[in-house]
Design a protein around this motif. Structure first.
Motif, mmCIF file in Angstrom:
data_model
loop_
_atom_site.group_PDB
_atom_site.id
_atom_site.type_symbol
_atom_site.label_atom_id
_atom_site.label_comp_id
_atom_site.label_asym_id
_atom_site.label_seq_id
_atom_site.Cartn_x
_atom_site.Cartn_y
_atom_site.Cartn_z
ATOM 1 N N MET A 103 0.519 -1.499 0.108
ATOM 2 C CA MET A 103 0.076 -0.062 0.208
ATOM 3 C C MET A 103 1.127 0.951 0.065
ATOM 4 S SD MET A 103 -3.246 0.567 2.615
ATOM 5 C CE MET A 103 -4.343 2.450 2.231
ATOM 6 N N SER A 104 2.011 1.295 0.584
ATOM 7 C CA SER A 104 2.908 1.933 1.193
ATOM 8 C C SER A 104 2.992 2.937 -0.942
ATOM 9 C CB SER A 104 3.860 2.435 1.390
ATOM 10 O OG SER A 104 5.321 1.127 0.354
ATOM 11 N N ASN A 105 3.739 2.164 -1.816
ATOM 12 C CA ASN A 105 3.769 2.318 -2.837
ATOM 13 C C ASN A 105 2.276 3.309 -3.870
ATOM 14 O OD1 ASN A 105 5.824 1.056 -2.847
ATOM 15 N ND2 ASN A 105 5.485 -0.505 -4.190
ATOM 16 N N THR A 106 0.883 3.067 -3.367
ATOM 17 C CA THR A 106 0.202 3.606 -4.137
ATOM 18 C C THR A 106 -0.293 5.167 -3.424
ATOM 19 O OG1 THR A 106 -1.221 1.438 -4.591
ATOM 20 C CG2 THR A 106 -2.619 3.719 -4.308
ATOM 21 N N VAL A 107 -0.017 4.446 -1.973
ATOM 22 C CA VAL A 107 -0.501 5.997 -1.644
ATOM 23 C C VAL A 107 0.767 7.159 -1.138
ATOM 24 C CG1 VAL A 107 -0.129 6.875 1.504
ATOM 25 C CG2 VAL A 107 -1.051 4.744 0.723
ATOM 26 N N ALA A 108 1.852 7.081 -1.670
ATOM 27 C CA ALA A 108 3.027 7.612 -1.299
ATOM 28 C C ALA A 108 2.800 8.454 -3.069
ATOM 29 C CB ALA A 108 4.368 6.782 -1.810
ATOM 30 N N ALA A 109 2.455 7.536 -4.196
ATOM 31 C CA ALA A 109 2.305 7.947 -5.083
ATOM 32 C C ALA A 109 0.191 8.949 -5.337
ATOM 33 C CB ALA A 109 1.935 7.059 -6.674
ATOM 34 N N ALA A 110 -0.089 8.670 -4.205
ATOM 35 C CA ALA A 110 -1.611 9.603 -4.411
ATOM 36 C C ALA A 110 -0.527 10.832 -4.103
ATOM 37 C CB ALA A 110 -2.486 8.835 -3.332
ATOM 38 N N ASN A 111 -0.179 10.586 -2.886
ATOM 39 C CA ASN A 111 0.362 12.272 -2.398
ATOM 40 C C ASN A 111 1.131 13.112 -2.699
ATOM 41 O OD1 ASN A 111 -1.406 12.309 0.329
ATOM 42 N ND2 ASN A 111 -0.437 10.767 1.216
ATOM 43 N N ALA A 112 2.418 12.035 -3.923
ATOM 44 C CA ALA A 112 3.416 12.960 -3.766
ATOM 45 C C ALA A 112 3.323 14.416 -5.446
ATOM 46 C CB ALA A 112 4.516 11.577 -4.994
ATOM 47 N N ALA B 227 1.739 3.958 8.681
ATOM 48 C CA ALA B 227 1.568 4.520 8.540
ATOM 49 C C ALA B 227 1.738 5.782 7.256
ATOM 50 C CB ALA B 227 2.716 5.693 9.486
ATOM 51 N N ASP B 228 1.965 5.512 6.736
ATOM 52 C CA ASP B 228 1.920 6.319 5.019
ATOM 53 C C ASP B 228 0.010 6.020 4.982
ATOM 54 O OD1 ASP B 228 4.187 6.888 5.038
ATOM 55 O OD2 ASP B 228 4.501 4.154 2.963
ATOM 56 N N ALA B 229 -0.588 4.713 5.204
ATOM 57 C CA ALA B 229 -1.863 4.740 4.941
ATOM 58 C C ALA B 229 -2.727 5.511 5.930
ATOM 59 C CB ALA B 229 -2.324 3.334 5.482
ATOM 60 N N GLU B 230 -1.943 6.060 7.405
ATOM 61 C CA GLU B 230 -2.952 6.611 7.893
ATOM 62 C C GLU B 230 -2.502 8.503 7.408
ATOM 63 O OE1 GLU B 230 -1.575 5.365 11.657
ATOM 64 O OE2 GLU B 230 -2.720 3.729 11.746
ATOM 65 N N ARG B 231 -0.925 8.573 7.334
ATOM 66 C CA ARG B 231 -1.293 9.682 6.546
ATOM 67 C C ARG B 231 -2.387 10.105 5.635
ATOM 68 N NH1 ARG B 231 4.181 9.036 8.273
ATOM 69 N NH2 ARG B 231 4.254 8.372 6.809
ATOM 70 N N TYR B 232 -2.132 9.236 4.143
ATOM 71 C CA TYR B 232 -3.250 10.091 3.072
ATOM 72 C C TYR B 232 -4.636 9.453 3.869
ATOM 73 C CZ TYR B 232 -5.267 8.469 -0.998
ATOM 74 O OH TYR B 232 -5.908 8.760 -2.489
ATOM 75 N N PHE B 233 -5.046 8.586 4.879
ATOM 76 C CA PHE B 233 -6.551 8.906 5.827
ATOM 77 C C PHE B 233 -6.734 10.727 5.673
ATOM 78 C CE2 PHE B 233 -8.449 9.508 9.631
ATOM 79 C CZ PHE B 233 -9.868 9.127 8.484
ATOM 80 N N VAL B 234 -5.868 11.187 6.348
ATOM 81 C CA VAL B 234 -6.027 11.870 6.729
ATOM 82 C C VAL B 234 -5.686 13.059 5.523
ATOM 83 C CG1 VAL B 234 -4.624 14.628 7.966
ATOM 84 C CG2 VAL B 234 -4.714 12.000 9.103
ATOM 85 N N ALA B 235 -4.959 13.331 4.833
ATOM 86 C CA ALA B 235 -5.040 14.069 3.597
ATOM 87 C C ALA B 235 -6.636 13.860 2.718
ATOM 88 C CB ALA B 235 -4.096 13.716 2.979
ATOM 89 N N ARG B 236 -7.143 12.711 2.504
ATOM 90 C CA ARG B 236 -7.997 12.887 2.294
ATOM 91 C C ARG B 236 -9.204 13.301 3.153
ATOM 92 N NH1 ARG B 236 -7.497 13.249 -2.023
ATOM 93 N NH2 ARG B 236 -10.064 13.128 -3.112
ATOM 94 N N LEU B 237 -8.674 13.260 3.762
ATOM 95 C CA LEU B 237 -10.400 13.934 5.040
ATOM 96 C C LEU B 237 -10.000 14.963 4.588
ATOM 97 C CD1 LEU B 237 -12.575 13.876 7.276
ATOM 98 C CD2 LEU B 237 -10.198 13.547 9.412
ATOM 99 N N ARG B 238 -9.055 16.276 4.351
ATOM 100 C CA ARG B 238 -8.784 17.588 4.446
ATOM 101 C C ARG B 238 -10.206 17.830 3.222
ATOM 102 N NH1 ARG B 238 -4.183 19.608 7.745
ATOM 103 N NH2 ARG B 238 -3.219 17.976 8.740
ATOM 104 N N THR B 239 -9.664 16.657 1.990
ATOM 105 C CA THR B 239 -10.168 17.256 0.851
ATOM 106 C C THR B 239 -11.501 16.614 0.235
ATOM 107 O OG1 THR B 239 -9.789 14.922 -0.012
ATOM 108 C CG2 THR B 239 -8.113 17.256 -0.480
ATOM 109 N N ARG B 240 -12.531 16.069 1.893
ATOM 110 C CA ARG B 240 -13.711 15.641 1.476
ATOM 111 C C ARG B 240 -14.421 17.023 1.819
ATOM 112 N NH1 ARG B 240 -15.123 12.154 -1.074
ATOM 113 N NH2 ARG B 240 -16.991 11.950 0.159
ATOM 114 N N PRO B 241 -15.696 17.232 0.801
ATOM 115 C CA PRO B 241 -16.606 18.341 1.628
ATOM 116 C C PRO B 241 -16.808 18.403 3.108
ATOM 117 C CG PRO B 241 -16.920 16.701 -0.458
ATOM 118 C CD PRO B 241 -16.440 15.738 0.384
ATOM 119 N N ALA B 242 -16.873 20.347 3.389
ATOM 120 C CA ALA B 242 -17.707 20.711 3.991
ATOM 121 C C ALA B 242 -19.017 20.645 4.289
ATOM 122 C CB ALA B 242 -17.508 22.236 3.722
ATOM 123 N N ALA B 243 -19.699 20.454 3.572
ATOM 124 C CA ALA B 243 -21.370 20.098 3.928
ATOM 125 C C ALA B 243 -21.249 18.936 4.685
ATOM 126 C CB ALA B 243 -22.187 20.472 3.064
#
Length: 222
Positions: free
Chosen positions: A1-10, A75-91
């Motif tokens: 999963m680390s490769n996918t998460v890193a690519a998604a975040n980079a 840890a990489d997956a959890e960082r990615y989760f936080v990053a995705r949470l930041r982008t969720r719609p405000a509503a």
């Protein structure tokens, strides 16, 4: 999963950065293989470095110790989760946003599984290794506390509340963290069936836990 998460975040990387990322990924993969095949305690940093044909000094450029290497995938997956949470719609309701963000993370695990055939199995085995290794479990709990604080800050910013005086972000972050850990434990007890179901099975398990959260906390049990 680390490769996918890193690519998604980079952001777009230069040749040097891509080479560094490949070395880090190789060290993580080698460490996980050794930990799972011969045990965490019996695996040395020298063995991990040798498996990738790099020096011990190179290993320590990426990780402070074995624990960091062992926890890197989660840890990489959890960082990615936080990053995705930041982008969720405000509503979205905060719980709905966290649920959607963690499902996105597992969908990316599915992409890794389709690419190399090891994503789901590795995550399952690593979770079991961490739970059964006191040193790793203690380190992971410390990491989870740090991640929980990040979630608190994201939730507070989304809802425009002060987490010092408003307890809801902290309570919800702690509750959701416990929910995910419970879902992981329930999933790992399924063994081979969990591997066959893959990320879809984990996403379903998380959904079941989310659906039961309200009744468990505030509803009548009888």
């Amino acid at each position: 999963m680390s490769n996918t998460v890193a690519a998604a975040n980079a952001a777009p990387q230069g040749l040097r950065e891509r080479k560094k990322q490949r070395t880090r990924d190789a060290l993580v993969d080698a460490a996980n293989r050794l930990f799972l095949s011969q045990g965490y305690a019996r695996t040395t940093v020298d063995e991990i470095a040798a498996a990738v044909d790099v020096s011990q000094r190179t290993f320590f450029r990426y990780f402070a110790n074995k624990e960091e290497a062992a926890l890197a995938v989660l840890a990489d997956a959890e960082r990615y989760f936080v990053a995705r949470l930041r982008t969720r719609p405000a509503a979205e309701h905060p719980l709905e946003a966290m649920h959607a963000a963690v499902c996105e993370a597992w969908h990316d695990l599915h992409a890794a599984h389709q690419r190399d055939g090891r994503g789901v199995t590795a995550a399952l085995e690593l979770a079991q290794l961490i739970e059964s290794t006191p040193t790793l479990r203690a380190a992971y709990l410390c990491h989870q506390a740090e991640q929980e604080q990040q979630v608190v800050e994201v939730l507070a910013a989304r809802e425009e509340v002060d987490p010092v005086t408003d307890l809801r972000p902290r309570l919800l972050a702690a509750t959701f963290g416990a929910l995910i850990r419970s879902a992981h434990q329930a999933w790992t007890t399924q063994g081979a069936q969990a591997q066959e179901d893959g990320p879809a099975g984990m996403i379903t398990m998380i959904g079941r836990h989310v659906d039961q959260l309200g009744p468990a906390l505030a509803g009548h049990w009888h």
